[in-house]
Design a protein around this motif. Structure first.
Motif, short mmCIF file in Angstrom:
data_model
loop_
_atom_site.label_atom_id
_atom_site.label_comp_id
_atom_site.label_asym_id
_atom_site.label_seq_id
_atom_site.Cartn_x
_atom_site.Cartn_y
_atom_site.Cartn_z
N ILE A 120 -1.43 16.15 -4.73
CA ILE A 120 -1.55 14.84 -5.15
C ILE A 120 -0.25 14.08 -5.39
O ILE A 120 0.21 12.86 -4.99
CB ILE A 120 -2.71 14.46 -5.84
N THR A 121 0.33 14.79 -6.33
CA THR A 121 1.65 14.24 -6.46
C THR A 121 2.80 14.29 -5.63
O THR A 121 3.74 13.50 -5.54
CB THR A 121 2.26 15.47 -7.96
N ALA A 122 2.51 15.19 -4.53
CA ALA A 122 3.56 15.22 -3.41
C ALA A 122 3.86 13.70 -2.83
O ALA A 122 4.95 13.47 -2.40
CB ALA A 122 2.93 16.02 -2.40
N ALA A 123 2.68 12.99 -2.63
CA ALA A 123 3.00 11.62 -2.24
C ALA A 123 3.79 10.83 -3.07
O ALA A 123 4.53 9.63 -2.37
CB ALA A 123 1.45 10.88 -2.01
N GLY A 144 4.97 10.97 -15.27
CA GLY A 144 5.55 12.28 -14.97
C GLY A 144 6.37 12.57 -16.08
O GLY A 144 6.26 13.77 -16.44
N GLU A 145 7.28 11.80 -16.96
CA GLU A 145 7.96 12.40 -17.97
C GLU A 145 7.07 12.61 -19.21
O GLU A 145 7.34 13.77 -19.94
CB GLU A 145 8.86 11.15 -18.34
N ILE A 146 6.09 11.75 -19.43
CA ILE A 146 4.82 12.25 -20.72
C ILE A 146 4.31 13.40 -20.33
O ILE A 146 4.18 14.61 -20.90
CB ILE A 146 4.21 11.13 -20.77
N GLU A 147 3.81 13.73 -18.92
CA GLU A 147 3.17 14.85 -18.57
C GLU A 147 4.16 16.12 -18.54
O GLU A 147 3.74 17.05 -18.93
CB GLU A 147 2.45 14.79 -17.28
N PHE A 148 5.18 16.07 -18.33
CA PHE A 148 6.34 16.79 -18.34
C PHE A 148 6.38 17.43 -19.91
O PHE A 148 6.55 18.62 -20.01
CB PHE A 148 7.62 16.32 -17.83
N TRP A 149 6.47 16.57 -20.82
CA TRP A 149 6.57 17.19 -22.14
C TRP A 149 5.39 17.64 -22.79
O TRP A 149 5.21 18.70 -23.59
CB TRP A 149 7.23 15.84 -22.94
N PHE A 150 4.08 17.18 -22.31
CA PHE A 150 3.00 17.54 -22.77
C PHE A 150 2.71 18.97 -22.13
O PHE A 150 2.40 20.13 -23.13
CB PHE A 150 1.89 16.83 -21.99
N ALA A 164 0.76 -1.24 0.04
CA ALA A 164 0.03 -0.05 0.10
C ALA A 164 0.79 1.46 0.14
O ALA A 164 0.42 2.46 0.33
CB ALA A 164 -0.78 -0.05 1.30
N GLN A 165 2.05 1.19 -0.24
CA GLN A 165 3.10 2.34 -0.52
C GLN A 165 3.17 2.57 -1.86
O GLN A 165 3.94 2.07 -2.54
CB GLN A 165 4.17 2.11 0.36
N LEU A 166 2.98 3.73 -2.06
CA LEU A 166 3.27 4.38 -3.62
C LEU A 166 4.70 4.86 -3.54
O LEU A 166 5.58 5.00 -2.65
CB LEU A 166 2.46 5.79 -3.88
N GLN A 167 5.31 4.81 -4.70
CA GLN A 167 6.55 4.80 -5.14
C GLN A 167 6.93 6.23 -5.01
O GLN A 167 6.37 7.00 -6.05
CB GLN A 167 7.13 4.11 -6.07
N LYS A 168 8.20 6.90 -4.68
CA LYS A 168 8.35 8.10 -4.87
C LYS A 168 9.46 8.55 -6.00
O LYS A 168 10.59 8.43 -5.87
CB LYS A 168 9.10 8.57 -3.46
N GLN A 169 8.68 8.43 -7.12
CA GLN A 169 9.51 8.60 -8.24
C GLN A 169 9.43 9.91 -9.05
O GLN A 169 10.16 10.03 -10.15
CB GLN A 169 9.09 7.49 -9.47
N LEU A 170 8.68 10.64 -8.61
CA LEU A 170 8.43 12.05 -9.50
C LEU A 170 9.58 13.00 -8.83
O LEU A 170 9.61 13.24 -7.61
CB LEU A 170 7.15 12.55 -9.09
N LYS A 171 10.20 13.78 -9.71
CA LYS A 171 11.31 14.66 -9.39
C LYS A 171 10.50 15.98 -9.21
O LYS A 171 9.50 16.24 -9.66
CB LYS A 171 12.19 14.70 -10.27
N THR A 172 11.22 16.91 -8.89
CA THR A 172 10.69 18.50 -8.68
C THR A 172 10.25 18.91 -9.91
O THR A 172 9.09 19.62 -10.11
CB THR A 172 11.63 19.33 -7.71
N ARG A 173 11.10 18.81 -10.90
CA ARG A 173 10.60 19.16 -12.05
C ARG A 173 9.40 19.05 -12.67
O ARG A 173 8.54 19.32 -13.38
CB ARG A 173 11.81 19.08 -13.22
N HIS A 174 9.26 17.36 -12.49
CA HIS A 174 7.67 16.63 -13.15
C HIS A 174 6.68 17.37 -12.16
O HIS A 174 5.82 17.83 -12.93
CB HIS A 174 7.75 15.13 -12.40
N VAL A 175 6.56 17.53 -10.77
CA VAL A 175 5.93 18.06 -10.16
C VAL A 175 5.19 19.45 -10.48
O VAL A 175 4.24 19.93 -10.45
CB VAL A 175 5.97 18.02 -8.43
N THR A 176 6.37 20.17 -10.65
CA THR A 176 6.05 21.74 -11.34
C THR A 176 5.56 21.76 -12.63
O THR A 176 4.56 22.68 -12.72
CB THR A 176 7.61 22.40 -11.30
N MET A 177 5.98 20.90 -13.49
CA MET A 177 5.27 20.90 -14.76
C MET A 177 3.94 20.48 -14.77
O MET A 177 3.02 20.91 -15.59
CB MET A 177 6.36 20.37 -15.86
#
Length: 468
Positions: free
Chosen positions: A218-221, A146-152, A5-18
């Motif tokens: 939501i992305t913070a988790a 995160g990577e796809i959404e970053f480029w979108f 039940a633990q989500l993985q912390k794989q989003l970088k700050t640049r991902h969250v910002t974009m």
């Protein structure tokens, strides 16, 4: 079970910002702005400014609560901590409902654009294909999302910045055969040709265009450094709302008369005036990107909200399951299935079932924003009393701007209730709210309450309820 039940912390700050910036630059700015300008006149600038301010205030309130408790899971947990379990339950389910219907709406919109280039493929087939494609990317891992959404988001940001630079050069006279001119701000009936009331009525549709600031919590988790990511994202959102929305609307109105016959497609029309080749094709690509971005985000957001509800015991435990990459696979697939059903409804019953679904989800985000604002009042008072050191991003002019935001959201809902065009959306959204509150009543009657202090601490207690 707990590890699962633990989500993985794989989003970088640049991902969250974009992701957050991309969330507030939806297709609505490119598609819906023409109707607002036509109904309001040049004073639409003020409609966007006021709506942008409300979005900024909500973003700041979320920033204050999220930086104080970055591991809460989502803004629904901040509401839960302030108002109790009913608040977290209602916020989570309303927001989930909004996004699963948005998945279908964005898929249909994107497929309609693709149909322009591929007219032989039915729109409903392409809609389902797009949902399947982006479902795969969400299932694969949060990092791929995160990577796809970053480029979108990068494409949308680049498009808006290019539009701002070209438009500013034209207005200031740095363009062939063009002099400095702001005449369109007052010509053709004045700055507010439809009266002052139209400015406030224009806030209603604009509010739906600027929705998205809450995504950051939501992305913070799943962020590597949630407190840093939240802080940077909130700061960037605040000034970019003003720059992207208010700035682009100001440029459109200065270049294109508000009563022009081509105001319905303002961005394409402005690019045509600037003699930009293939303007319509360029905007089709940008709008398609915006729609795909919203579809991608919708799958992500709805699945994480469902995961959070399940972790609290407010949804079946089956939605807690994660795949080997740490993605909540059942939550993603469930959102996908609802999207399929809504797309089918759009094809077989566009004027009855699909319209009801879209209308009934339309105002629920305003209800959510209202709950967030009320929650900030209570959480702020408690933090100042018990843990003032956690207040690293304080809401401005507290509590006055918070009260102003609450009043303004209620006023927007009141305007919807008085508007013949939006009354049905307001009523059906109230139906959605009533259904969710009835669901909570049933949940409370059948299952014991779960304490709202901490998601992870409560997980062992939730497991024993075994909700079917």
């Amino acid at each position: 079970m707990e590890n699962r039940a633990q989500l993985q912390k794989q989003l970088k700050t640049r991902h969250v910002t974009m992701i957050t910036i991309g969330g507030i630059i939806g297709a609505g700015i490119f598609i819906g702005s023409g109707a607002v300008i036509h109904a309001t006149g040049p004073a639409a600038i003020l409609s966007y400014l006021l709506a942008g301010l409300l979005a900024m205030f909500v973003a700041r309130m979320l920033g204050e609560m999220a930086t104080a408790n970055p591991n809460a899971g989502s803004f629904a947990e901040h509401v839960r901590s302030a108002l109790g379990n009913w608040g977290g339950f209602a916020t989570g389910w309303l927001y989930w409902y909004f996004w699963v219907i948005a998945i279908a709406a964005e898929a249909v919109g994107a497929a309609s654009i693709l149909n322009y280039w591929y007219p032989d493929i039915p729109v409903w087939v392409m809609s389902l294909g797009l949902i399947i494609l982006l479902t795969v990317t969400n299932i694969f891992s949060v990092k791929s999302f995160g990577e796809i959404e970053f480029w979108f988001a990068s494409i949308k940001v680049a498009a808006i910045i290019s539009f701002l630079l070209l438009g500013t050069a034209y207005i200031l006279g740095f363009w062939p055969d063009k002099d400095l001119s702001f005449a369109n701000l007052t010509m053709h009936g004045g700055f507010a040709p439809h009266g002052i009331a139209s400015i406030f009525q224009g806030i209603v549709p604009v509010m739906f265009a600027v929705i998205g600031t809450e995504i950051v919590t939501i992305t913070a988790a799943e962020s590597e450094n949630p407190r840093e990511a939240i802080g940077k994202a909130i700061k960037s959102v605040i000034w970019r709302i003003m720059l992207f929305y208010v700035g682009s609307i100001f440029i459109i109105i200065c270049i294109l008369p508000w009563n022009s016959e081509v105001i319905g497609s303002p961005y394409v029309s402005v690019l045509n005036i600037l003699n930009i080749p293939f303007a319509d094709q360029i905007m089709n690509v940008i709008v398609l990107t915006a729609l795909l971005s919203a579809l991608n985000s919708g799958l992500y957001i709805s699945s994480r909200m469902m995961f959070g509800l399940a972790k609290r015991g407010d949804a079946p435990r089956i939605f807690l399951k994660l795949n080997k990459n740490g993605s909540p696979i059942n939550s993603i697939l469930f959102a996908t299935v609802i999207g399929y059903l809504a797309v089918i409804a759009a094809y077989y019953s566009p004027d009855l079932v699909f319209r009801f679904l879209v209308n009934s989800s339309g105002s629920v985000v305003l209800f959510v924003y209202l709950l967030i604002s009320i929650s900030q009042l209570r959480n702020r008072a408690r933090l100042e009393r018990e843990q003032p050191e956690l207040l690293q991003a304080k809401m401005w002019a507290y509590p006055y701007l918070t009260y102003f935001t609450i009043f303004s959201i209620l006023a927007v809902l009141g305007l919807m209730a008085m508007s013949p065009e939006m009354l049905s959306q307001f009523i059906t959204s109230l139906v959605s709210l009533a259904v969710v509150l009835i669901m909570y009543g049933i949940r409370r009657w059948r299952y014991p309450e779960v304490r709202p202090e901490n998601v992870d601490q409560d997980f062992n207690a939730i497991k024993k309820f075994n909700i079917k």
